[in-house]
Motif scaffolding. Structure first.
Motif, mmCIF file in Angstrom:
data_model
loop_
_atom_site.group_PDB
_atom_site.id
_atom_site.type_symbol
_atom_site.label_atom_id
_atom_site.label_comp_id
_atom_site.label_asym_id
_atom_site.label_seq_id
_atom_site.Cartn_x
_atom_site.Cartn_y
_atom_site.Cartn_z
ATOM 1 N N PRO A 30 0.841 -1.203 0.000
ATOM 2 C CA PRO A 30 0.000 0.000 0.000
ATOM 3 C C PRO A 30 0.880 1.258 0.000
ATOM 4 C CG PRO A 30 -0.720 -1.557 1.688
ATOM 5 C CD PRO A 30 0.597 -2.061 1.165
ATOM 6 N N LEU A 32 0.357 4.111 1.312
ATOM 7 C CA LEU A 32 0.444 4.735 2.640
ATOM 8 C C LEU A 32 1.541 4.072 3.467
ATOM 9 C CD1 LEU A 32 -0.705 6.769 4.690
ATOM 10 C CD2 LEU A 32 -2.347 5.040 5.396
ATOM 11 N N GLU A 33 1.621 2.747 3.321
ATOM 12 C CA GLU A 33 2.637 2.015 4.084
ATOM 13 C C GLU A 33 4.040 2.397 3.605
ATOM 14 O OE1 GLU A 33 1.720 -2.193 4.402
ATOM 15 O OE2 GLU A 33 3.876 -2.596 4.561
ATOM 16 N N ARG A 36 4.848 5.791 4.970
ATOM 17 C CA ARG A 36 5.184 5.776 6.403
ATOM 18 C C ARG A 36 6.600 5.247 6.612
ATOM 19 N NH1 ARG A 36 -0.383 4.766 9.018
ATOM 20 N NH2 ARG A 36 -1.106 6.919 8.826
ATOM 21 N N SER A 44 -3.865 10.681 8.319
ATOM 22 C CA SER A 44 -4.839 9.592 8.441
ATOM 23 C C SER A 44 -5.520 9.705 9.788
ATOM 24 C CB SER A 44 -4.126 8.237 8.348
ATOM 25 O OG SER A 44 -4.984 7.225 8.808
ATOM 26 N N GLY A 48 -6.016 3.731 7.811
ATOM 27 C CA GLY A 48 -5.904 2.957 6.574
ATOM 28 C C GLY A 48 -7.119 2.115 6.266
ATOM 29 N N CYS A 55 -5.895 10.554 3.386
ATOM 30 C CA CYS A 55 -4.632 10.045 2.857
ATOM 31 C C CYS A 55 -4.532 10.179 1.343
ATOM 32 C CB CYS A 55 -4.493 8.577 3.250
ATOM 33 S SG CYS A 55 -5.759 7.550 2.463
ATOM 34 N N CYS A 100 -4.114 4.513 1.273
ATOM 35 C CA CYS A 100 -4.179 3.309 2.100
ATOM 36 C C CYS A 100 -4.685 2.110 1.302
ATOM 37 C CB CYS A 100 -5.051 3.550 3.327
ATOM 38 S SG CYS A 100 -6.733 4.076 2.963
ATOM 39 N N HIS A 101 -5.346 2.376 0.159
ATOM 40 C CA HIS A 101 -5.880 1.272 -0.633
ATOM 41 C C HIS A 101 -5.265 1.144 -2.012
ATOM 42 C CE1 HIS A 101 -8.784 0.753 2.562
ATOM 43 N NE2 HIS A 101 -9.128 -0.388 1.985
#
Ligand code: FES
Length: 677
Positions: A30, A32-33, A36, A44, A48, A55, A100-101
């Protein structure tokens, strides 16, 4: 590059803009991951789950040789169900993805829009595009909490803390008793999904079942005359509504000292004053929440600034000690209390932060001014003056900062002046006097026309011309001086009565008729004296601070406060309210205390910063300084007895003081020599 991902499986390179951070991640990570992991700032609340929409990112397609990336439309996975649902519910801009997706499927360049950055910058001051990084004291976090298990018995609170640690990396949480009292029901109502509001990353102050996405804050400047309030969105920094009112305490005394006297003379009087100011604040909360259609329960934080007496009364502390030497404060540090403790009609579990006071005379409002104008971060030697019943004066730069208050009295606000009034419709606010004819023309609040322009009488028929407000008083007296009606000693030249019916005898002195109607608006000799006394106190206070730093001049002067932002700085200089300075470096900066409150609301680190700065501020008690009296006497003259105001004279054709103080001569010669260019 994070090497935990370099496991031999298929990886892709991703670069985030505008930070330029980049790294290689396994197929299907993802976004977002990945962000991070690289320390890219993406917001966020839902952790997530595709609910909050904070996000959002954009995929940028193209060849980016600088990053060694060819970013294609298929570098991200197809739209996920959660994204479709979010788009249906709340809408999503063309091309936007929920990071996140959206999964990494090829090398990609990802743009993080400002609105998705946790520490986004918001403009807090339009005039100079001043920006502040969003870092509010309150943040929301959505978590899923483990259900209780008989075989592994732990408390609901402990499982909530575990969820915060695992899902948000937040450790060592504390909790209010009121939150604990509600916890079991909220967890079960939310089916073990809850949103928590966390104050300064360490204390849970509020918990809601399910997902809750909105939090608001208040920035409040509690002045002795007016209270001003801004309602701000704590995720965007936007001011969603503002309101102001006269401080309801006015019925107990116009100025601060008369309110303290009221407390001293009336047992229980402090409670009445506290109730009055709190009631006013609650009325403003109702007004701003109605305007913005915000639930008052979503107000989770507030910042208050005010002078020491307002600060104490709002906190419910008896201000009697502030009424006389040594002007001891109950507490001068910044402090945080529950909203419910000061009777706020917002979320009772919200927190209210009070900026630190500097000294018994110099309050949290001055601390807020320092925060807003940041003289402590600049090399330029800056003089900041908050003009009110008391003038608060700050002088310094990044090496030293001094603060004092000077007892100017209420003359600048129109009190003690025969035709003075508060700034309101019908008050004269601008004045010009023809140096030849001595005829005035003026503007009144509520009308854009000058008094000699067509339509003025019709436009002002409703309000009438009721008096002269503070800025008008400064201008009329400065113009009287420029036109030769006033000597440098502030004496109205009676010989001019022979030339103009605007100058009239009043017993043994003379007055100037500014406006003729059923009731004449006149500037009496006593009015001029009242302004001279006030401006001399202000000038002498500034001079004392300059002495402490061994300065003859300052680099710039900022005028703040409601009055400071309305006066024409040129006229303040002509009167000698301020020490001589290049006019281009003198400016009104609006309500800097209110701005400081807003900065402290949106950025918690700013609170720490100002608390540290205030500890370093050197406090000067003007009244006990031996040279104050001498400076005061010299500053009674217009603009000043000894200072030639050489810098001001470059921009304004000042009258020759020798000619002006010769009151025996005829008016003609004087006016010829002083005519403005
Ligand atoms: Fe909340 Fe993506 S993190 S929607």
């Amino acid at each position: 590059m994070p090497d935990q991902y370099l496991t031999g499986e298929k990886t892709h390179l991703v670069a985030f803009m505008p930070s330029g951070k980049r790294g290689r991640f396994p197929d299907g990570t993802p976004i977002l991951e990945a962000a991070r992991t690289l320390g890219v700032d993406i917001d966020s609340v839902c952790g997530g789950r595709g609910i909050c929409g904070r996000c959002q990112v954009d995929l940028t397609v193209g060849k980016f040789s600088k990053h060694g990336v060819v970013s294609r439309a298929d570098s991200l996975s197809d739209f996920a169900d959660a994204e479709e649902k979010f788009k249906e519910r709340r809408g999503l801009k063309e091309g936007r993805r929920l990071s996140c997706h959206a999964l990494l499927k090829g090398d990609a360049v990802i743009d993080v829009p400002a609105s998705s950055q946790v520490h986004k910058q918001v403009i807090v001051k339009q005039a100079d595009d001043r920006k502040i990084e969003m870092d509010p004291a309150i943040r929301l976090h959505f978590v899923q909490v483990l259900e209780p298990d008989m075989h592994n018995p732990t408390g609901d609170f402990e499982r909530l803390c575990l969820a915060l640690k695992q899902q948000w990396g937040l450790d060592y949480m504390e909790c209010d008793l009121r939150t604990l009292q509600a916890l079991q029901k909220v967890l079960r109502d939310g089916k073990w999904s809850v949103t928590v509001a966390i104050h300064r990353d360490s204390r849970i102050t509020k918990i809601w079942p399910g997902f809750h996405n909105v939090a608001y804050g208040l920035a409040v400047d509690v002045g002795s005359t007016t209270i001003a309030m801004h309602l701000c969105n704590l995720s965007t920094g936007e001011v969603v509504a503002s309101a102001g009112m006269m401080n309801p305490q006015i019925r107990y005394g116009e100025d601060l000292m008369s309110r303290v006297s009221y407390v001293m003379m009336n047992p229980g009087g402090e409670q009445l004053l506290t109730e009055a100011v709190r009631r006013g604040i609650n009325d403003l909360i109702t007004e701003v929440t109605d305007k913005a259609e915000v639930d008052p329960d979503d107000i989770l934080n507030a910042v208050f600034v005010g002078n020491p007496i307002m600060h104490h009364l709002l906190l419910g502390i008896d201000p009697t000690e502030l009424g006389g030497a040594p002007f001891a404060l109950t507490a001068n540090s910044g402090m945080t209390v529950w909203a419910s403790e000061i009777g706020m009609m917002s979320n009772p579990d919200g927190r209210a932060y009070f900026l630190p006071c500097i000294a018994g005379h110099v309050g949290a409002d001055t601390a807020a001014v320092i925060l807003a104008e940041a003289p402590h971060l600049q090399e330029q030697m800056t003089l900041i003056i908050d003009v009110g019943t008391n003038a608060e004066i700050v002088l310094g730069n990044n090496e030293r900062l001094l603060a004092a208050s000077s007892p100017t009295g209420p003359a600048f606000e129109g009190a003690q002046i025969s035709c003075g009034q508060r700034a309101a419709a019908g008050a004269i606010e601008r004045v010009r006097i023809d140096p030849e004819t001595l005829e005035p023309r003026f503007k009144v609040i509520g009308c854009d026309l000058w008094s000699d322009e067509e339509g003025f009488a019709e436009e002002t028929a409703k309000s009438g011309i009721t008096g002269v407000c503070g800025s008008g008083i400064i201008e009329v007296i400065a113009e009287m001086y420029l036109a030769g009606i006033l000597s440098t000693d502030g004496v109205i030249d009676g010989s001019l009565a022979a030339k103009s019916d605007r100058v009239v005898a009043d017993g043994r002195t003379f007055s100037y008729v500014l406006h003729r109607s059923e009731t004449e608006l006149k500037i009496y000799q006593t009015d001029v004296r009242a302004i001279q006394l006030a401006k001399a106190a202000l000038h002498a206070g500034a001079r004392l601070l300059m002495d402490r730093l061994g300065l003859e001049t300052v680099d710039r002067i900022l005028l703040t406060g409601a009055f400071g932002s309305h006066i024409d700085v040129k006229y303040a200089m002509i009167l000698g309210m301020l020490p001589d300075c290049d006019l281009a470096e003198v400016q009104g900066v609006g309500n800097a205390a209110g701005l400081g409150a807003r900065i402290a609301l949106l950025n918690k680190t700013a609170r720490d910063e100002i608390e540290e700065v205030v500890k370093q501020v050197e406090k000067i008690e003007t009244a006990v300084e031996p040279s104050f009296q001498q400076y005061f006497v010299e500053a009674m003259a217009i603009p000043h007895k000894t200072s030639p105001y050489a810098m001001l004279a470059k921009s304004v054709n000042l009258p020759d003081p020798k000619v002006l103080s010769d009151t025996s001569g005829g008016g003609e010669g004087r006016r010829r020599r002083r005519r403005r260019g």
